[in-house]
Design a protein around this motif. Structure first.
Motif, mmCIF file in Angstrom:
data_model
loop_
_atom_site.group_PDB
_atom_site.id
_atom_site.type_symbol
_atom_site.label_atom_id
_atom_site.label_comp_id
_atom_site.label_asym_id
_atom_site.label_seq_id
_atom_site.Cartn_x
_atom_site.Cartn_y
_atom_site.Cartn_z
ATOM 1 N N ASP A 111 -39.064 29.915 -2.041
ATOM 2 C CA ASP A 111 -38.147 30.677 -0.961
ATOM 3 C C ASP A 111 -36.252 31.181 -1.075
ATOM 4 O O ASP A 111 -36.010 31.517 -1.177
ATOM 5 N N ASP B 50 -33.901 33.318 -0.190
ATOM 6 C CA ASP B 50 -34.815 33.227 1.192
ATOM 7 C C ASP B 50 -34.802 31.933 1.901
ATOM 8 O O ASP B 50 -35.056 31.213 1.928
ATOM 9 N N SER C 203 -34.122 31.758 5.433
ATOM 10 C CA SER C 203 -34.499 32.204 6.897
ATOM 11 C C SER C 203 -35.389 30.686 7.722
ATOM 12 O O SER C 203 -34.768 31.140 8.107
ATOM 13 N N HIS C 204 -35.490 30.140 6.343
ATOM 14 C CA HIS C 204 -35.766 28.551 7.506
ATOM 15 C C HIS C 204 -35.556 27.846 7.375
ATOM 16 O O HIS C 204 -36.082 26.448 6.706
#
Length: 59
Positions: A4, A9, A11-12
């Protein structure tokens, strides 16, 4: 997780942070969500102003 991050990414990232935080016995610094861009800029300004005697800040 790393795949990720490699693809951009984040996002978490709060959950990623807490995974390591918990496994290392963290007691201070648990993440409760993601910071917004305006919130992040304000945090940087506040912390930078504390360390700059003339109060100058550039972003």
């Amino acid at each position: 997780m790393l795949d990720d991050w490699k693809s951009g990414d984040f996002s978490h990232v709060d959950k990623d942070h807490n995974y390591f935080w918990e496994n290392q016995g963290g007691t201070v610094g648990k993440a409760y969500g993601l910071q917004t861009l305006p919130g992040e800029i304000e945090l940087i300004k506040q912390n930078s102003l504390k360390n700059k005697p003339n109060g100058l800040f550039f972003i």
